[in-house]
Design a protein around this motif. Structure first.
Motif, PDB file in Angstrom:
ATOM      1  N   HIS A  43      46.671  12.626 -16.427  1.00 29.93           N
ATOM      2  CA  HIS A  43      46.833  12.688 -14.987  1.00 29.93           C
ATOM      3  C   HIS A  43      47.648  11.498 -14.514  1.00 29.93           C
ATOM      4  O   HIS A  43      47.498  10.391 -15.026  1.00 29.93           O
ATOM      5  N   PRO A  44      48.536  11.687 -13.506  1.00 33.24           N
ATOM      6  CA  PRO A  44      49.349  10.582 -13.013  1.00 33.24           C
ATOM      7  C   PRO A  44      48.532   9.372 -12.602  1.00 33.24           C
ATOM      8  O   PRO A  44      48.986   8.245 -12.748  1.00 33.24           O
ATOM      9  N   ALA A  45      47.329   9.569 -12.103  1.00 36.35           N
ATOM     10  CA  ALA A  45      46.520   8.436 -11.654  1.00 36.35           C
ATOM     11  C   ALA A  45      46.107   7.536 -12.806  1.00 36.35           C
ATOM     12  O   ALA A  45      45.717   6.405 -12.594  1.00 36.35           O
ATOM     13  N   GLN A  99      39.805  18.956  -8.246  1.00 39.69           N
ATOM     14  CA  GLN A  99      40.537  17.715  -8.477  1.00 39.69           C
ATOM     15  C   GLN A  99      40.670  16.963  -7.157  1.00 39.69           C
ATOM     16  O   GLN A  99      41.095  17.531  -6.152  1.00 39.69           O
ATOM     17  N   MET A 142      43.841  11.782  -7.066  1.00 43.09           N
ATOM     18  CA  MET A 142      44.162  11.765  -8.482  1.00 43.09           C
ATOM     19  C   MET A 142      45.651  12.016  -8.729  1.00 43.09           C
ATOM     20  O   MET A 142      46.189  11.601  -9.744  1.00 43.09           O
ATOM     21  N   ILE A 143      46.298  12.681  -7.790  1.00 40.32           N
ATOM     22  CA  ILE A 143      47.729  12.952  -7.946  1.00 40.32           C
ATOM     23  C   ILE A 143      48.578  12.122  -6.987  1.00 40.32           C
ATOM     24  O   ILE A 143      49.775  12.323  -6.873  1.00 40.32           O
ATOM     25  N   ASP A 144      47.964  11.155  -6.335  1.00 41.14           N
ATOM     26  CA  ASP A 144      48.660  10.274  -5.391  1.00 41.14           C
ATOM     27  C   ASP A 144      49.422   9.201  -6.163  1.00 41.14           C
ATOM     28  O   ASP A 144      48.818   8.410  -6.880  1.00 41.14           O
TER      29      ASP A 144
END
Length: 175
Positions: A8-10, A93, A97-99
């Motif tokens: 995940h990007p986070a 989700q 988490m995708i910020d």
């Protein structure tokens, strides 16, 4: 284990948080008895099966607190102590988490890291509580720590839950 699994990007490029860093979880004074009803998530059948396996693997005690499941009774929710530590399995989700601000360390209210082999997104919420959500697992598991409990070192909570999560929820990307 597949070394090319997606992250995940986070959680990309962030160092593992030392257990002591999770202890920054708060300095508030209000206590909530944790008696409110806890909504049960509504995941698909595959995630529900993982969550049932997790429920069977969860410890009887977390951070010295005995298990006291919230109402309504569900294999997708669990609780310990008062103020309650609440676990919900099969949640959606979290948007943070995708910020990209979290992944780049620009969001003061959310931090990504790992404790005992489980990746987490830690979010401070407006009410003073903290929400920890697993990342890089086949299902999202959310652990909420009340404002009153957040005054203490919350790292023992995540350390106590890590073995059950690693056993029941395989690494991967939740759908």
């Amino acid at each position: 284990m597949n070394s090319s699994r997606h992250r995940h990007p986070a959680c990309l490029g962030l160092p593992v948080l030392a257990v002591s860093l999770i202890a920054v979880a708060g300095c508030s004074s209000a206590d909530d008895g944790g008696s409110a009803a806890v909504p049960s998530p509504s995941p698909d059948a595959a995630v529900t099966k993982l969550c049932r396996n997790l429920d069977e693997s969860l410890p009887k005690k977390v951070d010295g607190e005995s298990r006291r499941d919230p109402e309504p009774a569900s294999a997708l929710t669990a609780g310990w102590g008062s103020p309650a530590i609440i676990l919900r399995c099969g949640v959606a989700q979290p948007p943070k988490m995708i910020d990209p601000g979290v992944a780049e360390g620009r969001d003061a209210d959310a931090v990504a890291g790992a404790v005992n082999g489980v990746d987490w997104l830690m979010e401070k919420r407006e009410d003073g509580s903290y929400r920890f959500t697993t990342a890089n697992r086949s299902a999202y598991v959310e652990v909420t720590v009340s404002e009153g409990r957040a005054r203490e070192d919350t790292s023992a909570i995540l350390v106590g839950l890590a073995p059950a999560i690693k056993k029941a929820i395989p690494e991967g990307i939740a759908s």
